[in-house]
Design a protein around this motif. Structure first.
Motif, PDB file in Angstrom:
ATOM      1  N   ALA A 190       0.848  -1.187   0.000  1.00 50.55           N
ATOM      2  CA  ALA A 190       0.000   0.000   0.000  1.00 50.55           C
ATOM      3  C   ALA A 190       0.883   1.235   0.000  1.00 50.55           C
ATOM      4  O   ALA A 190       1.966   1.245   0.595  1.00 50.55           O
ATOM      5  N   VAL A 191       0.414   2.280  -0.679  1.00 51.46           N
ATOM      6  CA  VAL A 191       1.122   3.558  -0.755  1.00 51.46           C
ATOM      7  C   VAL A 191       0.150   4.645  -0.317  1.00 51.46           C
ATOM      8  O   VAL A 191      -0.955   4.751  -0.871  1.00 51.46           O
ATOM      9  N   VAL A 192       0.545   5.441   0.671  1.00 48.65           N
ATOM     10  CA  VAL A 192      -0.307   6.506   1.193  1.00 48.65           C
ATOM     11  C   VAL A 192       0.478   7.806   1.145  1.00 48.65           C
ATOM     12  O   VAL A 192       1.580   7.895   1.708  1.00 48.65           O
ATOM     13  N   ALA A 193      -0.079   8.828   0.492  1.00 49.30           N
ATOM     14  CA  ALA A 193       0.565  10.140   0.377  1.00 49.30           C
ATOM     15  C   ALA A 193      -0.259  11.165   1.142  1.00 49.30           C
ATOM     16  O   ALA A 193      -1.486  11.223   1.006  1.00 49.30           O
ATOM     17  N   VAL A 194       0.422  11.988   1.941  1.00 53.51           N
ATOM     18  CA  VAL A 194      -0.217  13.039   2.735  1.00 53.51           C
ATOM     19  C   VAL A 194       0.538  14.340   2.487  1.00 53.51           C
ATOM     20  O   VAL A 194       1.679  14.333   2.014  1.00 53.51           O
ATOM     21  N   PRO A 195      -0.071  15.499   2.812  1.00 53.08           N
ATOM     22  CA  PRO A 195       0.565  16.774   2.443  1.00 53.08           C
ATOM     23  C   PRO A 195       1.855  17.107   3.179  1.00 53.08           C
ATOM     24  O   PRO A 195       2.844  17.492   2.546  1.00 53.08           O
ATOM     25  N   ASP A 196       1.899  17.009   4.522  1.00 55.97           N
ATOM     26  CA  ASP A 196       3.069  17.528   5.228  1.00 55.97           C
ATOM     27  C   ASP A 196       3.532  16.574   6.325  1.00 55.97           C
ATOM     28  O   ASP A 196       2.954  15.507   6.536  1.00 55.97           O
ATOM     29  N   HIS A 197       4.576  16.984   7.040  1.00 53.45           N
ATOM     30  CA  HIS A 197       5.211  16.107   8.031  1.00 53.45           C
ATOM     31  C   HIS A 197       4.320  15.875   9.233  1.00 53.45           C
ATOM     32  O   HIS A 197       4.399  14.833   9.882  1.00 53.45           O
ATOM     33  N   ARG A 198       3.460  16.820   9.569  1.00 53.50           N
ATOM     34  CA  ARG A 198       2.544  16.615  10.696  1.00 53.50           C
ATOM     35  C   ARG A 198       1.572  15.482  10.392  1.00 53.50           C
ATOM     36  O   ARG A 198       1.333  14.608  11.228  1.00 53.50           O
ATOM     37  N   ASP A 199       1.008  15.494   9.183  1.00 53.14           N
ATOM     38  CA  ASP A 199       0.122  14.399   8.782  1.00 53.14           C
ATOM     39  C   ASP A 199       0.883  13.084   8.715  1.00 53.14           C
ATOM     40  O   ASP A 199       0.351  12.026   9.061  1.00 53.14           O
ATOM     41  N   LEU A 200       2.131  13.156   8.281  1.00 53.57           N
ATOM     42  CA  LEU A 200       2.944  11.954   8.157  1.00 53.57           C
ATOM     43  C   LEU A 200       3.228  11.337   9.526  1.00 53.57           C
ATOM     44  O   LEU A 200       3.172  10.104   9.693  1.00 53.57           O
ATOM     45  N   ASP A 201       3.506  12.169  10.513  1.00 52.10           N
ATOM     46  CA  ASP A 201       3.744  11.658  11.863  1.00 52.10           C
ATOM     47  C   ASP A 201       2.490  10.989  12.435  1.00 52.10           C
ATOM     48  O   ASP A 201       2.568   9.931  13.079  1.00 52.10           O
ATOM     49  N   LEU A 202       1.331  11.604  12.221  1.00 52.75           N
ATOM     50  CA  LEU A 202       0.082  11.023  12.707  1.00 52.75           C
ATOM     51  C   LEU A 202      -0.193   9.676  12.054  1.00 52.75           C
ATOM     52  O   LEU A 202      -0.584   8.710  12.726  1.00 52.75           O
ATOM     53  N   LEU A 203       0.012   9.604  10.743  1.00 52.86           N
ATOM     54  CA  LEU A 203      -0.243   8.356  10.026  1.00 52.86           C
ATOM     55  C   LEU A 203       0.719   7.263  10.466  1.00 52.86           C
ATOM     56  O   LEU A 203       0.322   6.108  10.672  1.00 52.86           O
TER      57      LEU A 203
END
Length: 661
Positions: A190-203
């Motif tokens: 699976a590949v998941v793309a998010v806008p910024d590092h804050r979203d990336l940390d949460l994911l």
């Protein structure tokens, strides 16, 4: 007699080199030259060595055809699998760009130590077996009754994420983590793309509760070079994994992609600023068509781009079993209150009642103290005497400072009325915090913006003044949310400002606790109604319907063509020949422009999606022809411009995010 040849994709920005070149493989490199490896080859036209990738290996019967030979195999690691080259080629063709530019975004810079360690381990990671995690992930997805079956069937779906917190974290992160973990449990990546590092940390935090660390690959621009390259090499292995990252993560070359997901595709951070300027959403669509994997768009709002796909049946809309929405109040000042009051009395009372039980979020438009100043007498915007930049105040009573050059504007006087008095024309996050601190004496005030990043606040009473997108998390949600400066946000010169404002406000409203009021101050109209009723897809449908008669994106695609006037005119003539039936009103311009001191032209081409391949192919051919012609002039000494100006004789950008109509 036959001979072995390699077809090479060169790493070159020149448009005329955007094709595969044949090179003969010398006997000593027959075993090392395999598809995907990096090589060095001679480029006779430039008289130098260039790097590239082996895309194909084949046999040629015509051994007498003059071919240059491979000079060197740089590394034994096959870093360009066929599936990634196929995606890069398709994305470049759709955007009228170069495959080399796409590969520059997709393949990280080589790090020798990380590569040697990977080769020494035989590039093999044992597959993971998830049993209990499969059940936990499926339980999370039960909120959307048909979602899991649709993802396993490889369908394209759009989901409106639940606007709430779960254990102090946004529900969307838990939803995407569960979808990716379910795919991994089925033995697919699976590949998941998010806008910024804050979203990336949460994911990442949510994923680590469902999948082992060995199966998680983070693709982040903030990582060191070796970390990023090691993560990329992990995606080349046979073992399935979950790749999370920013916009370029959608290129991750996992072997068996079962899911590609995007969170909040309306965020401008997912729009690639480098050539060929392909949005992560468009790359995901191209990849889904090639790989047959599932595609998931999730957000608190829906962009008009995704709504267009839903309206034509290309993307399926998935609803929750039980609809949830925050309690939004449209707050306006009563007639007896001053029209200049920034916070109406009803909103003020809501904040006063809520702050006794916990934190209250106040969203503002801009950071700083006073982002803009005007003359107190004639209201003329203040400008720097040295560079013409806007002046702003860093604190109350401070000397104005230029936002461009940083010079202090001592002894400023208005060029219109000669007044020396200034007026604060807007309130930034710091000034708002100052004003609220005086209004709520003794209250704890926290500022969260680009200069003061705050990730999380506790449950103690506090006023949290944050700019859009910088709102901190709180364990049990905010007791009230106050959305200020909405009318000022809507006045921004942006064709999609309504979409952007609805997205900013919805993301902030999703941080409210159960039954907490969300006050939108001073805004009426369709955007406010969509937020109050929590029907963001309806607003996207309305926007799409208004854009269609005007042939504005995303109802139609728009390409910008600019360069030397003769090259632009020739490209437009070629376009008319190559695309039969293209209406005359599809071309806006050309109009004269200045290109680094040289005269030029610019034109906009509006075209429907069905004509997309013909239009992009014609525009790309014109770019190549103009580059070849410019190279010939430079070689003959007839062009005195720099090499960069010569290379950019004609430039194309397709699918403008905000075209200057």
């Amino acid at each position: 007699m036959t001979r072995r040849i390699a077809r090479i994709q060169l790493e070159s920005p020149l448009p005329q080199l955007d094709r595969l070149f044949d090179y003969a493989i010398p006997a000593e490199l027959l075993e090392a030259a395999v598809p995907g490896v990096r090589v060095k080859v001679p480029l006779r036209t430039a008289g130098r060595m260039v790097e590239g990738y082996v895309v194909e290996i084949g046999d040629e019967d015509d051994a007498d055809r003059p071919l240059s030979e491979l000079d060197q195999v740089v590394s034994a690691a096959p870093v360009l699998p066929e599936r990634l080259y196929r995606l890069a080629r398709a994305v470049a063709d759709r955007a009228a760009g170069s495959a080399a530019d796409v590969l520059r975004l997709a393949v990280p810079k080589r790090m020798v130590r990380a590569e040697k360690a990977w080769l020494a381990s035989d590039g093999a990671t044992p597959p993971v077996v998830l049993s209990a995690e499969r059940a936990r992930a499926a339980a999370v997805l039960e909120e959307f009754p048909t979602l899991l079956e649709q993802l396993r069937a490889g369908e394209r779906v759009a989901v409106d994420a639940p606007p709430r917190l779960v254990d102090g974290r946004p529900a969307w992160a838990r939803l995407l983590a569960a979808a990716a973990a379910s795919m991994l449990a089925d033995g697919r990546s699976a590949v998941v793309a998010v806008p910024d590092h804050r979203d990336l940390d949460l994911l990442q935090e949510q994923l680590l509760t469902l999948v082992p660390d060995s199966a998680l690959v983070r693709h982040d621009a903030g990582q060191s070079g070796p970390e990023r390259y090691a993560g990329y090499l992990r995606t080349l292995e046979d073992a399935p994994c979950v790749v999370i990252g920013n916009r370029s993560a959608v290129y991750a070359p996992v072997r068996d992609a079962g899911l590609v997901a995007l969170w909040d595709d309306g965020d401008p951070l997912l729009d690639e600023p480098l050539a060929p300027y392909a949005h992560a959403r468009d790359v995901a669509l191209v990849r889904q068509s090639l790989d047959g994997c599932a595609l998931l768009f999730a957000g608190h709002t829906r962009t008009t781009d995704v709504e267009r796909l839903v309206s034509i049946g290309f993307v399926a809309e998935v609803q929750t079993a039980r609809r949830a929405a925050p309690r939004v109040v449209l707050s306006t000042a009563p007639e007896h209150e001053q029209s200049s009051a920034r916070i109406p009395s009803a909103s003020f009372r809501a904040v006063r009642e809520a702050i006794d039980s916990g934190p209250v979020l106040v969203q503002v438009a801009r950071p700083g103290y006073a982002p803009s100043l005007v003359c107190a007498d004639c209201r003329t915007p203040t400008r720097c005497a040295h560079c013409g930049g806007p002046l702003h105040a860093r604190a109350r009573g401070a000397t104005p400072v230029c936002a461009w050059c940083g010079r202090a504007a001592h002894a400023w006087s208005c060029p219109q009325c000669s007044s020396t008095r200034l007026r604060l024309a807007s309130s930034g996050s710091e000034r708002t915090a100052d004003e609220l601190g005086r209004a709520f004496a003794g209250a704890r005030v926290i500022v969260a913006d680009g200069a003061h990043p705050v990730r999380e606040v506790d449950d103690r009473p506090a006023l949290v003044v944050a700019t859009r997108g910088a709102e901190p998390l709180t364990p049990h949600g905010y007791r009230a949310v106050l959305l200020l400066d909405g009318d000022r946000m809507l006045q921004a010169p942006d064709l999609r400002i309504g979409e952007h404002c609805l997205r900013w406000w919805s993301n902030a409203a999703a941080l409210a606790g159960p039954d907490a009021p969300v006050h939108l101050v001073g805004v009426t109209g369709p955007v406010a109604r969509a937020l109050a009723s929590w029907t963001q897809p309806n607003y996207a449908r309305l926007e799409l319907a208004e854009r269609a008669p005007l042939h504005m994106p995303p109802a139609a695609r728009v390409a910008r063509l600019e360069g030397d006037t003769p090259a632009v005119d020739a490209a437009l003539r070629t376009l008319a020949e190559d695309v039969p039936g293209l209406p005359a009103e599809a071309i806006l311009g050309p109009v004269p422009i200045d290109r680094d001191g040289y005269p030029g032209s610019r034109a906009l081409i509006r075209f429907d999606y069905g004509r997309g391949p013909l239009v992009t192919r014609s525009l790309r051919a014109s770019v190549v022809a103009a580059a070849m012609k410019a190279r010939g002039r430079a070689a003959a000494g007839k062009d005195s411009r720099s090499r960069k100006a010569t290379r950019n004789t004609l430039a194309v950008r397709v699918d403008l995010a905000d075209p200057e109509l």
